[in-house]
Design an enzyme around this catalytic site. Structure first.
Site, short mmCIF file in Angstrom:
data_model
loop_
_atom_site.label_atom_id
_atom_site.label_comp_id
_atom_site.label_asym_id
_atom_site.label_seq_id
_atom_site.Cartn_x
_atom_site.Cartn_y
_atom_site.Cartn_z
CD GLU A 1 8.30 -11.61 -4.46
OE1 GLU A 1 8.42 -12.54 -3.64
OE2 GLU A 1 7.95 -11.77 -5.64
CB ILE B 1 -0.60 -4.72 -7.77
CG1 ILE B 1 -0.85 -4.01 -6.42
CG2 ILE B 1 -1.07 -6.16 -7.73
CD1 ILE B 1 -0.07 -4.57 -5.26
N GLY C 1 31.36 -0.36 -22.38
CA GLY C 1 31.70 1.03 -22.66
C GLY C 1 30.48 1.84 -23.08
N GLY C 2 30.65 2.70 -24.05
CA GLY C 2 29.55 3.54 -24.52
C GLY C 2 28.37 2.75 -25.03
N GLY D 1 4.91 -0.02 2.95
CA GLY D 1 5.61 -0.93 2.06
C GLY D 1 6.16 -2.11 2.84
CD GLU E 1 -2.92 -1.12 2.33
OE1 GLU E 1 -2.93 -0.12 3.08
OE2 GLU E 1 -3.74 -2.06 2.42
#
Length: 387
Positions: free
Chosen positions: A368, A159, A344-345, A133, A129
């Protein structure tokens, strides 16, 4: 117990089957779904036809007659290629269908499990909720008995599988009264997805898991039959704690798959990418980095298989599940970061799987049960003062 976690022949056959499916079916297509934030219905349908959603359930309810280890093996192999598909299976089975299998009446099992085991429909688990949590005991959603019905009001967030076209039900935790000491009496109620008053919000805009379905749910005077109570009234808290204990093993397997996928992609890239006249894999700095990634993935696999083996054998497994989930999720984050560095990039480009893995990894330290919660559980099992 034995620490030999080599797979039996039937489990190894399953692993190879799912491995081939992940590489031949999921890998070529999932990037497009991911970038478009689209749910991969066709892939999920094929997973259902393979029996993956029914792996740990009895054949009499449409399942495959396997065990929790089989489910985790499938999750690891799927997550080596993509976590969105893996979390759809994990949430659909361990969070969606498993509560009905564990705590449902015979009538509830026969009504829901065959459809869920086939993958034709999905179930979701409405626990988290907005204001509670990790503090699941702080549930504010209520279910009030009115004659032969429960009247549900409240909000759930984050959810998974809750708003797809094939979502059939959400099992909802709600306060159904107060215990003598004043603490909330939490129960679990099955809410079919087409129930009036249930509002499913638009999908979240997420950092990762972009090809999975995650939404907020609101309940405004939602009425369901009293027979939709799942298990005993007031036992909902204990029920979802058991479900989460099992689910941590499944998430650990998923995290291990992501960590191993980072190794797979890095080895491939280290062979193909040339710099200064030779493959970058010839450089010891790259070799050591990938060797450490492989070591972490292997250790994580040993941890979740140990926990799963204990669960299947009917032995205590909570501490092992917490350790596996904690270690493997942190390994997934580390391996994803290192794989991006190896690339890398190009590792920052979404066309490369490691970019997707990097984005998908962080939630594994949160969902979880956060890493902090896992450390609390481990400390408690060690009997440390104040834990």
């Amino acid at each position: 117990m034995s620490l030999d976690h080599r797979l039996a022949s039937e489990h190894e056959e399953l692993r190879r089957t799912v491995e081939a499916f992940a590489h031949d079916v999921v890998a070529p297509r999932i990037g497009e779904f991911y970038e478009n934030h689209a749910f991969p219905y066709d892939i999920v349908r094929q997973m259902g036809e393979m029996g993956l959603f029914g792996l740990p359930f009895p054949e009499e309810y449409g399942g495959m007659g396997g065990d929790y280890l089989a489910l985790c093996i499938a999750l690891e192999e799927l997550a080596r290629v993509d976590s969105s598909v893996a979390i759809t299976l994990e949430a659909g089975v361990s969070l969606g269908a498993m509560p009905i299998h564990r705590y449902g009446t015979e009538e509830q099992k026969r009504e829901w499990l065959p459809r869920l085991c086939s993958g034709e429909q999905l179930a979701a688990f409405g626990l988290t909720e907005p204001d509670c949590g990790s503090d699941a005991g702080g549930t504010r959603t209520t279910a009030v008995r009115d004659g032969d019905e429960w009247v549900i009001n409240g909000t759930k967030c984050f959810i998974t599988n809750s708003g797809t076209d094939i979502t059939a039900l959400i099992t909802v935790t709600a306060v159904t009264g107060r215990n003598p000491d004043g603490s909330p009496r939490i129960s679990t109620v099955i809410v079919p997805s087409d129930t009036p008053g249930l509002k499913v919000a638009a999908p979240y805009s997420k950092v990762g898991w972009n090809a999975s379905d995650t939404r907020e749910l609101s309940f405004a005077d939602v009425r369901v039959p009293a027979a939709n109570l799942l298990g005993e009234e007031g036992r909902g808290f204990a029920q979802f704690l058991r479900i989460l204990d099992e689910g941590r093993i499944a998430i650990s397997a998923l995290a291990t798959g992501l960590a191993q996928g980072c190794v797979d992609e890095s080895v491939r890239y280290a062979h193909d990418r040339h710099a200064f006249g030779r493959p970058i894999g010839a450089n010891q700095a790259i070799q050591f980095k990938i060797a450490d990634m492989e070591m972490r993935a292997h250790t994580a696999r040993t941890a979740w298989r140990d926990a799963a083996s204990r669960l299947v054998a009917g032995e205590p497994f909570k501490k092992q599940a917490a350790m596996a989930k904690l270690y493997s999720s942190e390994v997934a984050v580390t391996n994803a970061r290192e794989a991006t560095q190896v690339h890398g990039g190009y590792g920052f480009m979404n066309e490369y799987p490691v970019a997707r893995m990097w984005r998908d990894s962080k939630i594994l330290e949160i969902g979880e049960g956060t890493s902090e919660v896992q450390r609390m559980l481990i400390a408690r099992h060690l009997g440390l003062p104040g834990a």
